[in-house]
Write an enzyme that holds these catalytic residues in place. Structure first.
Site, PDB file in Angstrom:
ATOM      1  N   GLU A  98      16.798 -19.583  -2.938  1.00  0.00           N
ATOM      2  CA  GLU A  98      16.556 -18.260  -3.505  1.00  0.00           C
ATOM      3  C   GLU A  98      16.210 -18.366  -4.998  1.00  0.00           C
ATOM      4  O   GLU A  98      15.316 -17.670  -5.490  1.00  0.00           O
ATOM      5  CB  GLU A  98      17.785 -17.364  -3.266  1.00  0.00           C
ATOM      6  CG  GLU A  98      17.754 -15.981  -3.877  1.00  0.00           C
ATOM      7  CD  GLU A  98      16.589 -15.107  -3.422  1.00  0.00           C
ATOM      8  OE1 GLU A  98      15.849 -15.478  -2.499  1.00  0.00           O
ATOM      9  OE2 GLU A  98      16.408 -14.038  -4.028  1.00  0.00           O
ATOM     10  N   LYS A 122      12.717 -17.051  -6.572  1.00  0.00           N
ATOM     11  CA  LYS A 122      12.652 -16.069  -7.677  1.00  0.00           C
ATOM     12  C   LYS A 122      11.749 -16.600  -8.775  1.00  0.00           C
ATOM     13  O   LYS A 122      10.909 -15.883  -9.298  1.00  0.00           O
ATOM     14  CB  LYS A 122      14.030 -15.785  -8.284  1.00  0.00           C
ATOM     15  CG  LYS A 122      14.992 -14.905  -7.528  1.00  0.00           C
ATOM     16  CD  LYS A 122      14.594 -13.477  -7.362  1.00  0.00           C
ATOM     17  CE  LYS A 122      13.703 -13.292  -6.177  1.00  0.00           C
ATOM     18  NZ  LYS A 122      14.236 -12.909  -4.924  1.00  0.00           N
ATOM     19  N   TRP A 136      -2.929  -2.796  -1.488  1.00  0.00           N
ATOM     20  CA  TRP A 136      -2.709  -4.237  -1.534  1.00  0.00           C
ATOM     21  C   TRP A 136      -3.712  -4.797  -0.530  1.00  0.00           C
ATOM     22  O   TRP A 136      -3.598  -4.546   0.674  1.00  0.00           O
ATOM     23  CB  TRP A 136      -1.279  -4.557  -1.124  1.00  0.00           C
ATOM     24  CG  TRP A 136      -0.917  -6.004  -1.231  1.00  0.00           C
ATOM     25  CD1 TRP A 136      -0.460  -6.652  -2.348  1.00  0.00           C
ATOM     26  CD2 TRP A 136      -0.962  -6.985  -0.190  1.00  0.00           C
ATOM     27  NE1 TRP A 136      -0.228  -7.975  -2.060  1.00  0.00           N
ATOM     28  CE2 TRP A 136      -0.535  -8.199  -0.753  1.00  0.00           C
ATOM     29  CE3 TRP A 136      -1.342  -6.962   1.150  1.00  0.00           C
ATOM     30  CZ2 TRP A 136      -0.458  -9.383  -0.014  1.00  0.00           C
ATOM     31  CZ3 TRP A 136      -1.267  -8.131   1.886  1.00  0.00           C
ATOM     32  CH2 TRP A 136      -0.825  -9.321   1.302  1.00  0.00           C
ATOM     33  N   LYS A 156       5.706  -5.102  -2.687  1.00  0.00           N
ATOM     34  CA  LYS A 156       6.994  -4.837  -2.056  1.00  0.00           C
ATOM     35  C   LYS A 156       6.731  -4.403  -0.618  1.00  0.00           C
ATOM     36  O   LYS A 156       5.808  -3.640  -0.375  1.00  0.00           O
ATOM     37  CB  LYS A 156       7.669  -3.702  -2.823  1.00  0.00           C
ATOM     38  CG  LYS A 156       9.149  -3.589  -2.576  1.00  0.00           C
ATOM     39  CD  LYS A 156       9.919  -4.532  -3.444  1.00  0.00           C
ATOM     40  CE  LYS A 156      11.399  -4.421  -3.250  1.00  0.00           C
ATOM     41  NZ  LYS A 156      12.083  -5.640  -3.687  1.00  0.00           N
ATOM     42  N   GLU A 205       7.892 -16.796  -7.741  1.00  0.00           N
ATOM     43  CA  GLU A 205       7.139 -15.558  -7.497  1.00  0.00           C
ATOM     44  C   GLU A 205       6.882 -14.755  -8.767  1.00  0.00           C
ATOM     45  O   GLU A 205       5.883 -14.050  -8.840  1.00  0.00           O
ATOM     46  CB  GLU A 205       7.780 -14.707  -6.405  1.00  0.00           C
ATOM     47  CG  GLU A 205       9.139 -14.157  -6.715  1.00  0.00           C
ATOM     48  CD  GLU A 205       9.743 -13.410  -5.539  1.00  0.00           C
ATOM     49  OE1 GLU A 205       9.012 -12.931  -4.670  1.00  0.00           O
ATOM     50  OE2 GLU A 205      10.975 -13.295  -5.500  1.00  0.00           O
ATOM     51  N   CYS A 236       0.847  -1.187   0.000  1.00  0.00           N
ATOM     52  CA  CYS A 236       0.000   0.000   0.000  1.00  0.00           C
ATOM     53  C   CYS A 236       0.893   1.251   0.000  1.00  0.00           C
ATOM     54  O   CYS A 236       1.977   1.239   0.586  1.00  0.00           O
ATOM     55  CB  CYS A 236      -0.940   0.107   1.182  1.00  0.00           C
ATOM     56  SG  CYS A 236      -2.093  -1.243   1.352  1.00  0.00           S
ATOM     57  N   HIS A 269      15.603 -38.104  -0.047  1.00  0.00           N
ATOM     58  CA  HIS A 269      14.657 -38.462   1.011  1.00  0.00           C
ATOM     59  C   HIS A 269      13.235 -38.038   0.667  1.00  0.00           C
ATOM     60  O   HIS A 269      12.427 -37.818   1.559  1.00  0.00           O
ATOM     61  CB  HIS A 269      15.115 -37.848   2.341  1.00  0.00           C
ATOM     62  CG  HIS A 269      16.490 -38.304   2.707  1.00  0.00           C
ATOM     63  ND1 HIS A 269      16.746 -39.532   3.270  1.00  0.00           N
ATOM     64  CD2 HIS A 269      17.704 -37.729   2.518  1.00  0.00           C
ATOM     65  CE1 HIS A 269      18.048 -39.682   3.440  1.00  0.00           C
ATOM     66  NE2 HIS A 269      18.653 -38.592   2.989  1.00  0.00           N
ATOM     67  N   ASN A 327      -2.671   2.759   5.625  1.00  0.00           N
ATOM     68  CA  ASN A 327      -1.879   1.527   5.506  1.00  0.00           C
ATOM     69  C   ASN A 327      -1.883   0.869   6.876  1.00  0.00           C
ATOM     70  O   ASN A 327      -1.806   1.561   7.893  1.00  0.00           O
ATOM     71  CB  ASN A 327      -0.426   1.828   5.147  1.00  0.00           C
ATOM     72  CG  ASN A 327      -0.294   2.375   3.749  1.00  0.00           C
ATOM     73  OD1 ASN A 327      -1.232   2.320   2.958  1.00  0.00           O
ATOM     74  ND2 ASN A 327       0.886   2.901   3.441  1.00  0.00           N
ATOM     75  N   GLY A 328      -1.890  -0.455   6.908  1.00  0.00           N
ATOM     76  CA  GLY A 328      -1.868  -1.149   8.196  1.00  0.00           C
ATOM     77  C   GLY A 328      -3.192  -1.836   8.442  1.00  0.00           C
ATOM     78  O   GLY A 328      -4.012  -1.987   7.526  1.00  0.00           O
ATOM     79  N   ARG A 336       4.371  -0.940  -4.617  1.00  0.00           N
ATOM     80  CA  ARG A 336       4.057  -1.283  -3.231  1.00  0.00           C
ATOM     81  C   ARG A 336       2.696  -1.947  -3.086  1.00  0.00           C
ATOM     82  O   ARG A 336       2.341  -2.420  -2.015  1.00  0.00           O
ATOM     83  CB  ARG A 336       4.083  -0.029  -2.366  1.00  0.00           C
ATOM     84  CG  ARG A 336       5.429   0.620  -2.297  1.00  0.00           C
ATOM     85  CD  ARG A 336       5.395   1.731  -1.309  1.00  0.00           C
ATOM     86  NE  ARG A 336       5.326   1.216   0.043  1.00  0.00           N
ATOM     87  CZ  ARG A 336       6.369   1.055   0.829  1.00  0.00           C
ATOM     88  NH1 ARG A 336       7.556   1.389   0.411  1.00  0.00           N
ATOM     89  NH2 ARG A 336       6.232   0.574   2.038  1.00  0.00           N
TER      90      ARG A 336
HETATM   91  C1  F6R Z   1      11.324 -12.051  -2.614  1.00  0.00           C
HETATM   92  C2  F6R Z   1      11.071 -10.921  -1.776  1.00  0.00           C
HETATM   93  C3  F6R Z   1      10.519 -11.155  -0.410  1.00  0.00           C
HETATM   94  C4  F6R Z   1      11.251 -10.267   0.600  1.00  0.00           C
HETATM   95  C5  F6R Z   1      10.607 -10.391   1.983  1.00  0.00           C
HETATM   96  C6  F6R Z   1      11.365  -9.605   3.017  1.00  0.00           C
HETATM   97  O1  F6R Z   1      11.839 -11.671  -3.838  1.00  0.00           O
HETATM   98  O2  F6R Z   1      11.286  -9.801  -2.155  1.00  0.00           O
HETATM   99  O3  F6R Z   1      10.586 -12.486  -0.054  1.00  0.00           O
HETATM  100  O4  F6R Z   1      12.592 -10.660   0.635  1.00  0.00           O
HETATM  101  O5  F6R Z   1       9.284  -9.939   1.918  1.00  0.00           O
HETATM  102  O6  F6R Z   1      11.421  -8.262   2.682  1.00  0.00           O
HETATM  103  P1  F6R Z   1      12.457  -7.287   3.354  1.00  0.00           P
HETATM  104  O7  F6R Z   1      13.806  -7.725   2.961  1.00  0.00           O
HETATM  105  O8  F6R Z   1      12.100  -5.936   2.832  1.00  0.00           O
HETATM  106  O9  F6R Z   1      12.249  -7.401   4.839  1.00  0.00           O
END
Ligand code: F6R
Length: 608
Positions: A481, A485, A74, A603, A488, A2, A504, A100-101, A27
């Protein structure tokens, strides 16, 4: 997660609001809206979907006024529809709120307000705030907001305007970031500096519990009792270019290609090569405090949690201090063993992730010292930790984290080097690692110069429904990781596993349809990985290997290979993760996915 923007000045507010919302679209992007004070009334426009749809709605029916607030959402409470989009209006349309929140006692407040005759027009928790401010209004908007907030449990970053008290925006912060932008005869409120950077660099970050009254000519910050507070004015030190795509097809691609520079920035002025150690200005830990550390807990979420796993291996290997890595969301709700000799390292790109912030506060409450590895300057974690190492990666706009990850690994390596040299690591080994760090930017350039190889591999596998990523040691988190990637942004199901653990269970999945990515640089466990490669090949799996030299042992086993330069074992994740970022990116693009704004994600996850 948001975004909030507000403008008050002498110019039309709407263009500022739309521009701010576009800058923050990363965001949250499921619906958006604005509320503008025009004469004696508040006019709102809202739309489900991307900001472009809101723009179209405004173009069809313009809104005019010099004070307004906007929001990109969001969804948490209620589906992403126009009726749930912010701003929300009070019963008599005199108050508009963007938030937000999460208001945790929204149900109880809704019931009380219904009894008083208020009718609800959305499924959101935010709407209760609008009615509450109307209900408690007695001539001053800030007084009404303060009274309303006394009734509220939960978290908020909010901005409120009222036609009954025009000429001001009242904002409040608890658990969700907000900053005031200071202009000339105009002021802004925003949840994200990128929203206002085109207009001012001077900002005031609000602290937890602050309430701000913003007018065209100035601002005041108040505490819960309406007493004035003084807050420092900060200067944003990055440029608009950092938040623009600059010729790249996507922010994610731009951020992947920025890594030679961002890794260099993470190290700038910090490596003391001759002594095999590092200098970390914000650490805030004396020699005695570093020597007194008994154990380390690293807490984080998502990609940052993956870098934490790498940090664990680095620290245990070189410092011989026990390290535990905890999902922040789990750590905060269990009963962890923390003492005043525990160091809690908190890793977060945004510095705002709700669970990570709460875990840090919990660790502090239990007596640990906290050290934040954070990218966003001035973010809540960076402000509340006891010491910190900024990543200096610049704004990360792509929702999938890339450059922050490699910078986190580098920051962890710098911290490890410092601690290890104090706790017995030889100068020779320290120098070896310092030199390896210094070589990384050029090595990353080399990896990126062969991005087209990864694009070709992506072409072969773009229709695969599943992927397995395998690695050992420090490259097991790289496998995790890589899988994250891919899933997502391309929506392909992918799992990361320690390569030997595959036997296993997941081995049952392997057949000629299953692509298996091995992270297999020539490190101490390479021979072991070869056995795992053989196990997959024997079951006809399709193997993509990230290797670091010509390996006769892999001849005839590997279907596709991508070579990374050699470095010390502990730093291979920096180089090995980049081809996996590229693989995920190219597959997602080839599948037509919206790489920068993947479905359901946003984000900076500022809710639990
Ligand atoms: C994956 C991604 C998320 C963030 C997670 C933590 O690509 O971006 O998994 O890594 O939400 O976010 P931060 O690092 O901002 O605490």
């Amino acid at each position: 997660m948001c975004g909030i923007i507000g403008y008050i000045g002498s110019k039309p507010a709407t263009p500022f609001l739309i521009e701010g919302l576009k800058r923050m679209e990363y965001r949250g992007y499921d619906s958006a809206g604005v509320a503008v004070c025009g004469g004696a009334e508040i006019i709102t426009r809202r739309a489900a979907g991307k900001i472009a749809r809101l723009e179209a709605a405004i173009a069809a029916r313009p809104v005019v006024g010099t004070c307004g607030v906007g929001h990109t959402r969001w969804a948490t409470h209620g589906p992403p529809t126009e009726r749930n989009a912010h701003p929300h209006l009070s019963g008599d349309d005199s108050v508009a709120v963007v938030h937000n929140g999460i208001i945790e006692n929204a149900n109880a407040l809704r019931a009380l307000l219904r009894e008083k005759g208020y009718e609800f027009r959305s499924d959101t928790d935010t709407e209760v705030l609008a009615h509450l401010v109307q209900e408690l209004y007695e001539g001053s908007l800030e007084a009404a907001v303060l009274s309303a907030l006394r009734e509220v449990e939960g978290t908020y970053g909010l901005a409120v305007v009222s036609s009954r008290d025009p000429g001001k925006i009242v904002a409040a912060r608890k658990g969700s970031p907000l900053l005031i932008g200071i202009g000339d005869g105009e002021h802004f409120i925003a949840s994200d500096a990128s929203a206002i950077l085109a207009h001012t660099r001077q900002v005031v970050y609000l602290d937890e519990g602050d309430v701000a009254v913003i007018t065209a000519d100035g601002y005041r910050v108040l505490d819960v009792n309406a007493l004035p507070l003084s807050r420092r004015v900060d200067q944003i030190d990055w440029d608009l270019g950092a938040i623009e795509r600059g010729g790249y097809a996507h922010f994610m691609l731009k951020e992947i290609f920025e890594q030679p520079q961002t890794v260099e920035n993470a190290m700038r002025g910090r490596v003391i090569a001759d002594d095999g150690t590092s200098k970390l200005g914000g650490l805030n830990l004396s020699h005695d405090q570093l020597m007194a550390i008994d154990n380390i807990i690293i807490t984080a979420c998502g990609t940052s949690w993956h870098s934490a796993l790498i940090g664990e291996m680095m620290i245990e290997e070189l410092c011989r201090i026990p390290v535990e890595v905890e999902y922040a969301s789990e750590f905060r709700y269990r009963n962890p063993i923390v003492t005043d000799r525990t160091l809690c390292i908190v890793i977060s790109q945004s510095g705002e992730t709700a669970d990570t912030l709460a875990a840090m506060r919990e660790a502090k409450r239990r007596g640990a010292r906290t050290l934040g590895l954070v990218n966003v300057v001035g973010s809540t974690i960076a402000r509340e930790d006891d010491g910190g190492i900024y990543l200096h990666a610049g704004p990360e706009i792509g929702v999938a984290s890339t450059k922050a990850f490699t910078s986190q690994v580098v920051a962890l390596a710098l911290f490890t080097l410092k601690l290890a040299r104090k706790r017995g690591l030889s100068v020779t080994r320290g120098i070896e690692i310092a030199h390896a760090l210094a070589a990384l930017p050029d090595q990353i350039r080399d990896v990126l110069s062969r991005a087209d190889q990864m694009e070709q591999i992506a072409e072969e596998f773009k229709r695969a429904p599943n992927f397995l990523y395998l690695g050992r040691g420090v490259n097991f988190p790289v496998a995790l990781e890589g899988a994250l990637k891919l899933k997502e942004i391309s929506y392909i199901h992918a799992e990361g596993y320690p390569a030997a653990e595959m036997k296993h269970g997941p081995i049952a999945l392997i057949d000629e349809m299953m692509p298996v990515v091995f992270v297999a640089p020539h490190d101490a466990v390479f021979e072991k990985v070869v056995s795992n490669v053989q196990e997959v090949k024997a079951r006809k799996g399709n193997i993509i290997a990230i290797t670091s030299r010509d390996e006769p042992a892999l001849a005839g086993l590997v279907d596709y290979e991508f070579r990374i330069p050699e470095t010390v074992d502990l730093l291979t994740p920096v180089l090995a993760s980049i081809p996996l970022q590229l693989l995920a990116y190219y597959i997602a693009v080839k599948r037509g996915a919206n790489v920068d704004q993947p479905r359901n994600l946003a984000k900076s996850v500022t809710v639990e």
